[in-house]
Design an enzyme around this catalytic site. Structure first.
Site, PDB file in Angstrom:
ATOM      1  N   ASN A   9       0.868  -1.184   0.000  1.00 21.86           N
ATOM      2  CA  ASN A   9       0.000   0.000   0.000  1.00 21.86           C
ATOM      3  C   ASN A   9       0.902   1.230   0.000  1.00 21.86           C
ATOM      4  O   ASN A   9       1.531   1.528   1.017  1.00 21.86           O
ATOM      5  CB  ASN A   9      -0.892  -0.048   1.250  1.00 21.86           C
ATOM      6  CG  ASN A   9      -1.740   1.209   1.411  1.00 21.86           C
ATOM      7  OD1 ASN A   9      -1.799   2.047   0.502  1.00 21.86           O
ATOM      8  ND2 ASN A   9      -2.383   1.337   2.553  1.00 21.86           N
ATOM      9  N   LYS A  11       0.058   4.237  -0.142  1.00 17.82           N
ATOM     10  CA  LYS A  11      -0.575   5.409   0.503  1.00 17.82           C
ATOM     11  C   LYS A  11      -0.381   6.648  -0.378  1.00 17.82           C
ATOM     12  O   LYS A  11      -0.312   6.517  -1.589  1.00 17.82           O
ATOM     13  CB  LYS A  11      -0.027   5.575   1.922  1.00 17.82           C
ATOM     14  CG  LYS A  11      -0.153   4.274   2.735  1.00 17.82           C
ATOM     15  CD  LYS A  11       0.096   4.432   4.203  1.00 17.82           C
ATOM     16  CE  LYS A  11      -0.099   3.075   4.896  1.00 17.82           C
ATOM     17  NZ  LYS A  11       0.076   3.139   6.347  1.00 17.82           N
ATOM     18  N   HIS A  96      -9.405   1.213   5.157  1.00 20.42           N
ATOM     19  CA  HIS A  96      -8.107   1.311   5.836  1.00 20.42           C
ATOM     20  C   HIS A  96      -8.267   2.172   7.093  1.00 20.42           C
ATOM     21  O   HIS A  96      -9.060   3.118   7.103  1.00 20.42           O
ATOM     22  CB  HIS A  96      -7.068   1.926   4.897  1.00 20.42           C
ATOM     23  CG  HIS A  96      -5.675   1.823   5.430  1.00 20.42           C
ATOM     24  ND1 HIS A  96      -5.183   2.713   6.361  1.00 20.42           N
ATOM     25  CD2 HIS A  96      -4.691   0.920   5.203  1.00 20.42           C
ATOM     26  CE1 HIS A  96      -3.945   2.354   6.676  1.00 20.42           C
ATOM     27  NE2 HIS A  96      -3.625   1.277   5.985  1.00 20.42           N
ATOM     28  N   GLU A  98      -6.594   4.486   8.229  1.00 22.80           N
ATOM     29  CA  GLU A  98      -6.394   5.934   8.006  1.00 22.80           C
ATOM     30  C   GLU A  98      -7.661   6.578   7.460  1.00 22.80           C
ATOM     31  O   GLU A  98      -7.956   7.733   7.747  1.00 22.80           O
ATOM     32  CB  GLU A  98      -5.183   6.140   7.070  1.00 22.80           C
ATOM     33  CG  GLU A  98      -3.881   5.858   7.816  1.00 22.80           C
ATOM     34  CD  GLU A  98      -2.748   5.339   6.957  1.00 22.80           C
ATOM     35  OE1 GLU A  98      -2.811   5.455   5.717  1.00 22.80           O
ATOM     36  OE2 GLU A  98      -1.783   4.800   7.538  1.00 22.80           O
ATOM     37  N   GLU A 168      -5.069  -5.021  10.548  1.00 25.98           N
ATOM     38  CA  GLU A 168      -4.009  -4.044  10.772  1.00 25.98           C
ATOM     39  C   GLU A 168      -4.249  -3.345  12.112  1.00 25.98           C
ATOM     40  O   GLU A 168      -5.037  -2.387  12.177  1.00 25.98           O
ATOM     41  CB  GLU A 168      -4.006  -2.994   9.657  1.00 25.98           C
ATOM     42  CG  GLU A 168      -3.786  -3.566   8.270  1.00 25.98           C
ATOM     43  CD  GLU A 168      -3.217  -2.527   7.316  1.00 25.98           C
ATOM     44  OE1 GLU A 168      -2.188  -2.824   6.713  1.00 25.98           O
ATOM     45  OE2 GLU A 168      -3.773  -1.422   7.200  1.00 25.98           O
ATOM     46  N   GLY A 174       3.030   2.003  10.855  1.00 25.77           N
ATOM     47  CA  GLY A 174       3.994   3.094  10.729  1.00 25.77           C
ATOM     48  C   GLY A 174       4.752   3.397  12.015  1.00 25.77           C
ATOM     49  O   GLY A 174       5.414   4.419  12.126  1.00 25.77           O
ATOM     50  N   SER A 214       3.847  -2.426  10.201  1.00 23.77           N
ATOM     51  CA  SER A 214       5.303  -2.533  10.356  1.00 23.77           C
ATOM     52  C   SER A 214       5.866  -3.881   9.900  1.00 23.77           C
ATOM     53  O   SER A 214       6.783  -4.418  10.518  1.00 23.77           O
ATOM     54  CB  SER A 214       5.713  -2.218  11.794  1.00 23.77           C
ATOM     55  OG  SER A 214       5.362  -0.874  12.115  1.00 23.77           O
TER      56      SER A 214
HETATM   57  P1  13P Z   1       3.328   0.183   7.645  1.00 26.89           P
HETATM   58  O1  13P Z   1       3.811  -1.078   6.992  1.00 26.89           O
HETATM   59  O2  13P Z   1       4.068   1.399   7.179  1.00 26.89           O
HETATM   60  O3  13P Z   1       3.256   0.041   9.126  1.00 26.89           O
HETATM   61  O4  13P Z   1       1.823   0.407   7.131  1.00 26.89           O
HETATM   62  C1  13P Z   1       0.909  -0.629   7.208  1.00 26.89           C
HETATM   63  C2  13P Z   1      -0.308  -0.251   6.467  1.00 26.89           C
HETATM   64  O5  13P Z   1      -1.056   0.624   6.894  1.00 26.89           O
HETATM   65  C3  13P Z   1      -0.588  -0.924   5.201  1.00 26.89           C
HETATM   66  O6  13P Z   1      -1.877  -0.655   4.749  1.00 26.89           O
END
Ligand code: 13P
Length: 252
Positions: A9, A11, A96, A98, A168, A174, A214
């Site tokens: 992803n 983002k 997601h 976010e 997740e 992150g 992560s």
């Molecule tokens: P990270 O791998 O940067 O922690 O992000 C995970 C994520 O949100 C994938 O959709």
């Protein structure tokens, strides 16, 4: 047997030229990765160009979101699942954390988007996961259960064929703080149990459940060894072709 899925992803990262460069760098590094499905999710503006440049490869394209409306219409700023498919996407990430956290997406909204995706022939990667306070309060399972029940309420067992779940935990995204393989496994088994109660054991046994938060080259293999972890949804470590390829090739 469930074929693993490793999805990147991206983002809100990368201009078109950067997206193409990363995709083209990734292509030869994962050309022999027959053990899993490989997916990348560029931003909307790069999606078609990247899809065109990856034609004939084993890398599939996901969008990061889609409109809840399946039909074209007066929905300023939205992009429909049909348009994403037309641009070369086969998958779409929905719900997601976010989007839930920063753009107010609810389980009901996630359900509408998932239905729109399925109606347009896309596979939906539906994300669930608890926040840190919820885990610390012992509510992780009830939060994830509510997300699954609310987000999949009107779906049928056959819809599950084109759904992938991504667990997740928000506290692992992150932050560099990955869930341990055991913590992730425990929640994945729970997700499968909830869906087997809601749908059927056969449908939930066939469902792929990805872990996200992560994931890095050095922890991917340990996560992938767990019985109910069927792949990864990778953020930061998917932005660079080599580190993402090292995750995809976790079995080497
Ligand atoms: P990270 O791998 O940067 O922690 O992000 C995970 C994520 O949100 C994938 O959709």
């Amino acid at each position: 047997m469930r074929k693993p899925v490793i999805a990147g992803n991206w983002k809100m990262h990368k201009l078109v030229a950067e997206s193409v460069a990363t995709a083209l760098a990734l292509r030869p590094l994962v050309a022999n990765a027959n053990h899993c499905e490989v997916i990348i999710a560029p931003v909307f503006t790069a999606l078609k160009t990247v899809a065109d440049r990856l034609e004939g490869s084993n890398i599939r394209i996901a969008a990061q979101d889609c409109a809840p409306e399946a039909k074209q219409g007066a929905h300023t700023g939205e992009v429909s699942a049909e348009m994403l498919r037309d641009a070369g996407a086969t998958h779409v990430i929905i719900g997601h954390s976010e989007r839930r956290q920063f753009y107010g997406e609810t389980d009901a909204f996630v359900l509408r988007k998932t239905q729109a995706a399925l109606q347009s022939g896309l596979t939906a990667i539906v994300c669930v996961g608890e926040m840190l306070e919820q885990r610390e309060a012992g509510m992780a399972e009830s939060v994830v259960r509510a997300q699954l029940e609310g987000g999949m309420r009107e779906l049928t067992p056959s819809d599950l064929d084109r759904i992938i779940i991504a667990y997740e935990p928000v506290w692992a995204i992150g932050t560099g703080r990955t869930a341990t393989p055991e913590q992730a496994q425990e929640m994945h088994a729970f997700v499968r149990r909830v869906l087997s109660e809601r749908f059927s054991t056969a449908a939930s046994d066939a469902l792929r459940i990805l872990y996200g938060g992560s994931v890095k080259p050095d922890n991917a293999a340990g996560l992938m060894k767990q019985a109910d972890i069927d792949g990864a949804l990778v953020g930061g470590a998917s932005l660079e072709a080599e580190s993402f390829a090292n995750i995809i090739n976790y079995n080497q």
